[in-house]
Write a protein that holds these residues in place. Structure first.
Motif, PDB file in Angstrom:
ATOM      1  N   TYR A   1      45.777   4.828 160.861  1.00  0.00           N
ATOM      2  CA  TYR A   1      44.600   4.376 161.303  1.00  0.00           C
ATOM      3  C   TYR A   1      44.789   3.100 162.659  1.00  0.00           C
ATOM      4  O   TYR A   1      45.655   2.106 162.282  1.00  0.00           O
ATOM      5  N   GLN A   2      44.345   3.596 163.866  1.00  0.00           N
ATOM      6  CA  GLN A   2      44.302   2.556 164.906  1.00  0.00           C
ATOM      7  C   GLN A   2      43.096   1.965 165.288  1.00  0.00           C
ATOM      8  O   GLN A   2      42.234   2.729 165.749  1.00  0.00           O
ATOM      9  N   PRO A   3      42.711   0.502 165.099  1.00  0.00           N
ATOM     10  CA  PRO A   3      41.486   0.103 165.614  1.00  0.00           C
ATOM     11  C   PRO A   3      41.006   0.231 166.895  1.00  0.00           C
ATOM     12  O   PRO A   3      41.669   0.306 167.752  1.00  0.00           O
TER      13      PRO A   3
ATOM     14  N   ILE B   1      47.956  11.347 162.852  1.00  0.00           N
ATOM     15  CA  ILE B   1      48.828  12.003 161.803  1.00  0.00           C
ATOM     16  C   ILE B   1      50.111  11.464 161.882  1.00  0.00           C
ATOM     17  O   ILE B   1      50.932  11.195 162.897  1.00  0.00           O
ATOM     18  N   ARG B   2      50.709  11.363 160.696  1.00  0.00           N
ATOM     19  CA  ARG B   2      52.252  10.944 160.508  1.00  0.00           C
ATOM     20  C   ARG B   2      53.040  11.934 159.733  1.00  0.00           C
ATOM     21  O   ARG B   2      52.461  12.307 158.691  1.00  0.00           O
ATOM     22  N   TRP B   3      54.365  12.234 159.959  1.00  0.00           N
ATOM     23  CA  TRP B   3      55.026  13.064 159.179  1.00  0.00           C
ATOM     24  C   TRP B   3      56.214  12.277 158.696  1.00  0.00           C
ATOM     25  O   TRP B   3      57.257  12.315 159.488  1.00  0.00           O
TER      26      TRP B   3
ATOM     27  N   PHE C   1      56.191  17.600 166.797  1.00  0.00           N
ATOM     28  CA  PHE C   1      55.664  18.603 165.983  1.00  0.00           C
ATOM     29  C   PHE C   1      54.370  19.225 166.087  1.00  0.00           C
ATOM     30  O   PHE C   1      54.087  20.460 165.853  1.00  0.00           O
ATOM     31  N   ILE C   2      53.600  18.348 166.757  1.00  0.00           N
ATOM     32  CA  ILE C   2      52.330  19.004 167.219  1.00  0.00           C
ATOM     33  C   ILE C   2      52.147  20.008 167.892  1.00  0.00           C
ATOM     34  O   ILE C   2      51.677  21.134 167.866  1.00  0.00           O
ATOM     35  N   PRO C   3      53.086  19.861 169.292  1.00  0.00           N
ATOM     36  CA  PRO C   3      52.966  21.254 170.099  1.00  0.00           C
ATOM     37  C   PRO C   3      53.344  22.494 169.604  1.00  0.00           C
ATOM     38  O   PRO C   3      52.843  23.536 169.976  1.00  0.00           O
TER      39      PRO C   3
ATOM     40  N   VAL D   1      38.867  11.642 165.122  1.00  0.00           N
ATOM     41  CA  VAL D   1      40.041  12.877 164.930  1.00  0.00           C
ATOM     42  C   VAL D   1      40.209  13.649 166.042  1.00  0.00           C
ATOM     43  O   VAL D   1      39.306  14.129 166.858  1.00  0.00           O
ATOM     44  N   ASN D   2      41.430  13.766 166.069  1.00  0.00           N
ATOM     45  CA  ASN D   2      41.892  14.630 167.197  1.00  0.00           C
ATOM     46  C   ASN D   2      41.976  15.962 166.947  1.00  0.00           C
ATOM     47  O   ASN D   2      42.185  16.397 165.866  1.00  0.00           O
ATOM     48  N   VAL D   3      41.503  16.847 167.620  1.00  0.00           N
ATOM     49  CA  VAL D   3      41.133  18.240 167.630  1.00  0.00           C
ATOM     50  C   VAL D   3      42.002  19.086 168.662  1.00  0.00           C
ATOM     51  O   VAL D   3      41.998  18.933 169.818  1.00  0.00           O
ATOM     52  N   SER D   4      42.695  19.991 168.193  1.00  0.00           N
ATOM     53  CA  SER D   4      43.726  20.516 169.069  1.00  0.00           C
ATOM     54  C   SER D   4      43.012  21.856 169.620  1.00  0.00           C
ATOM     55  O   SER D   4      42.021  22.488 169.142  1.00  0.00           O
ATOM     56  N   ALA D   5      43.517  22.377 170.818  1.00  0.00           N
ATOM     57  CA  ALA D   5      43.055  23.768 171.268  1.00  0.00           C
ATOM     58  C   ALA D   5      42.737  24.797 170.271  1.00  0.00           C
ATOM     59  O   ALA D   5      41.751  25.647 170.328  1.00  0.00           O
ATOM     60  N   ARG D   6      43.950  25.018 169.584  1.00  0.00           N
ATOM     61  CA  ARG D   6      43.791  26.072 168.687  1.00  0.00           C
ATOM     62  C   ARG D   6      42.786  25.908 167.613  1.00  0.00           C
ATOM     63  O   ARG D   6      41.808  26.833 167.220  1.00  0.00           O
ATOM     64  N   GLN D   7      42.430  24.679 167.081  1.00  0.00           N
ATOM     65  CA  GLN D   7      41.234  24.580 166.282  1.00  0.00           C
ATOM     66  C   GLN D   7      40.095  24.842 167.024  1.00  0.00           C
ATOM     67  O   GLN D   7      39.000  25.533 166.343  1.00  0.00           O
ATOM     68  N   LEU D   8      39.889  24.392 167.951  1.00  0.00           N
ATOM     69  CA  LEU D   8      38.531  24.560 168.856  1.00  0.00           C
ATOM     70  C   LEU D   8      38.306  26.102 169.118  1.00  0.00           C
ATOM     71  O   LEU D   8      37.278  26.540 169.319  1.00  0.00           O
TER      72      LEU D   8
ATOM     73  N   ILE E   1      36.319  13.062 175.276  1.00  0.00           N
ATOM     74  CA  ILE E   1      37.399  13.637 175.972  1.00  0.00           C
ATOM     75  C   ILE E   1      38.615  12.794 176.070  1.00  0.00           C
ATOM     76  O   ILE E   1      38.415  11.622 176.558  1.00  0.00           O
ATOM     77  N   ASP E   2      39.620  13.415 175.341  1.00  0.00           N
ATOM     78  CA  ASP E   2      40.796  12.406 175.290  1.00  0.00           C
ATOM     79  C   ASP E   2      41.540  12.655 176.453  1.00  0.00           C
ATOM     80  O   ASP E   2      41.513  13.422 177.234  1.00  0.00           O
ATOM     81  N   ASP E   3      42.545  11.499 177.018  1.00  0.00           N
ATOM     82  CA  ASP E   3      43.452  11.622 177.862  1.00  0.00           C
ATOM     83  C   ASP E   3      42.663  11.772 179.207  1.00  0.00           C
ATOM     84  O   ASP E   3      43.162  12.556 180.011  1.00  0.00           O
TER      85      ASP E   3
ATOM     86  N   ASP F   1      43.188   7.578 179.869  1.00  0.00           N
ATOM     87  CA  ASP F   1      44.625   7.937 179.320  1.00  0.00           C
ATOM     88  C   ASP F   1      45.189   6.589 179.476  1.00  0.00           C
ATOM     89  O   ASP F   1      45.098   5.990 180.569  1.00  0.00           O
ATOM     90  N   GLN F   2      46.238   6.507 178.575  1.00  0.00           N
ATOM     91  CA  GLN F   2      47.220   5.026 178.662  1.00  0.00           C
ATOM     92  C   GLN F   2      47.786   5.038 179.714  1.00  0.00           C
ATOM     93  O   GLN F   2      48.385   4.148 180.219  1.00  0.00           O
ATOM     94  N   THR F   3      48.194   6.480 180.302  1.00  0.00           N
ATOM     95  CA  THR F   3      49.288   6.246 181.574  1.00  0.00           C
ATOM     96  C   THR F   3      48.522   5.471 182.804  1.00  0.00           C
ATOM     97  O   THR F   3      49.374   5.229 183.846  1.00  0.00           O
TER      98      THR F   3
ATOM     99  N   GLU G   1      42.465   3.614 176.304  1.00  0.00           N
ATOM    100  CA  GLU G   1      43.724   3.739 175.172  1.00  0.00           C
ATOM    101  C   GLU G   1      44.752   2.836 175.811  1.00  0.00           C
ATOM    102  O   GLU G   1      45.222   2.751 177.210  1.00  0.00           O
ATOM    103  N   GLY G   2      45.654   2.540 175.129  1.00  0.00           N
ATOM    104  CA  GLY G   2      46.994   1.855 175.535  1.00  0.00           C
ATOM    105  C   GLY G   2      46.825   0.485 175.948  1.00  0.00           C
ATOM    106  O   GLY G   2      47.717   0.182 176.795  1.00  0.00           O
ATOM    107  N   VAL G   3      45.842  -0.194 175.420  1.00  0.00           N
ATOM    108  CA  VAL G   3      45.650  -1.806 175.951  1.00  0.00           C
ATOM    109  C   VAL G   3      46.688  -2.637 175.277  1.00  0.00           C
ATOM    110  O   VAL G   3      46.610  -2.556 174.080  1.00  0.00           O
ATOM    111  N   GLU G   4      47.460  -2.957 175.922  1.00  0.00           N
ATOM    112  CA  GLU G   4      48.690  -4.014 175.456  1.00  0.00           C
ATOM    113  C   GLU G   4      48.645  -5.275 175.623  1.00  0.00           C
ATOM    114  O   GLU G   4      49.420  -6.082 174.969  1.00  0.00           O
ATOM    115  N   THR G   5      48.095  -5.507 176.947  1.00  0.00           N
ATOM    116  CA  THR G   5      48.263  -7.124 177.501  1.00  0.00           C
ATOM    117  C   THR G   5      46.958  -7.605 177.570  1.00  0.00           C
ATOM    118  O   THR G   5      45.708  -6.940 177.880  1.00  0.00           O
TER     119      THR G   5
END
Ligand code: C2E
Ligand code: MG
Ligand code: MG
Ligand code: MG
Length: 286
Positions: free
Chosen positions: A44-46, A62-64, A77-79, A117-124, A179-181, A203-205, A237-241
């Protein structure tokens, strides 16, 4: 001689390709037993509201932990799980586990928290996806408004008509949609206008070089303004500094997620972080 070198090169590529294929097969077959062997966990990320300093919620990631391969990162593994369809069972597990966890934290007194929670294209694309979300909410007793589903632009654009209808049904359930990314896909502004979404996740980029690259700065400020004008929430997302945080805040982005506030962490660590941040807030108020 040229032929000889060409031959070697060919062999080189074959070896590399074999190795890739090997990893693919290894992961694919390990994925088949991962769920029943309880090898997956959620971290879980705050997500922070920087105007109040409060943790407003978290993203479940998710972590595996595989007995031989060790920690396998989502990009490995997600793709693949999407291609094989294994993401359906994995995604169902993620959704249920995340909702149950948040329900527990809420019952322990943290009513305001929400979970993404992230939802993949397949789930949708699954015909019973909306039904399965409704079931998880009913089973866990989590209030729908505390669940935010993150959809990527590409997942939505796979089949716009279907996705639009699914989003409509999900909104009727009362869940939040993000909408993610955002900015990395190819949805148009015309689509964005029609989608019943609540949040854009920058998106963090774009965030990474925000303070040094004027193009990234322009993109980010434009997304923040766009979200504001469309009446949508926006989170970076991706705020580091601290510099990135200052820039984002100055340009009207209140909600942040990134290593600056905390990495994705196991549930017990997240709870400790919550307690720590509550203590700090009440100390600063008294
Ligand atoms: P995402 O949904 O965009 O998640 C954000 C990713 O950025 C996470 O990587 C997170 O650990 C990382 N991140 C967060 N803050 C920072 C930061 O300050 N700096 C940097 N460099 N990175 C940061 P992670 O956990 O490796 O996940 C990667 C992607 O895998 C996710 O991107 C998402 O697309 C996918 N994913 C993860 N968990 C799930 C899941 O349960 N279901 C599905 N369908 N996809 C998932
Ligand atoms: Mg996400
Ligand atoms: Mg993202
Ligand atoms: Mg991402």
């Amino acid at each position: 001689r040229a032929k000889e070198m060409g031959g070697n090169q060919y062999q080189f590529y074959t070896a590399a390709m074999n190795e890739q294929l090997g990893e693919r097969l290894r992961i694919e077959s390990a994925l088949r037993t991962g769920l029943e062997r309880r090898e997956f966990e959620l971290h879980y990320q705050p997500q922070v509201d920087c105007t109040t300093g409060r943790i407003m919620g978290m993203e479940a990631l998710i972590r595996w932990r595989h007995p031989e391969m060790g920690m396998v990162a989502p990009y490995r593994f997600i793709p693949l799980a999407e291609e094989t369809g294994q993401i359906l069972a994995i995604g169902a597990w993620v959704l249920r586990t995340a909702c149950r966890q948040l329900r527990d934290w809420q019952q322990a007194g943290r009513k305001e928290l929400r979970i993404a929670v992230n939802v993949s294209a397949r789930q949708l694309a699954e015909p019973d996806f909306v039904q399965s979300v409704a079931e998880v909410l009913a089973d866990t007793g989590l209030a729908p408004c505390c669940l935010e589903l993150e959809l990527t632009e590409s997942a939505v654009m796979d089949d716009v008509a279907h996705a639009t209808e699914v989003m409509h049904q999900l909104k009727k359930l009362g869940v939040q949609l993000a909408i993610d990314d955002f900015g990395t896909g190819y949805s148009s502004l015309a689509h964005l206008k029609r989608f019943e979404i609540d949040v854009l996740k920058i998106d963090q980029t774009f965030v990474r070089d925000l303070t040094v690259d004027p193009d990234d700065a322009a993109i980010v400020t434009t997304i923040i303004a766009l979200a504001g004008n469309l009446g949508l929430d926006v989170i970076s997302e991706g705020v580091e500094t601290q510099d990135q945080l200052d820039f984002l805040r100055r340009h009207g982005c209140r909600h942040m997620q990134g290593y600056l506030f905390g990495r994705p962490m196991p549930a017990a660590d997240f709870l400790a972080l919550l307690e720590q941040s509550e203590a700090a807030l009440s100390a600063s108020q008294s």
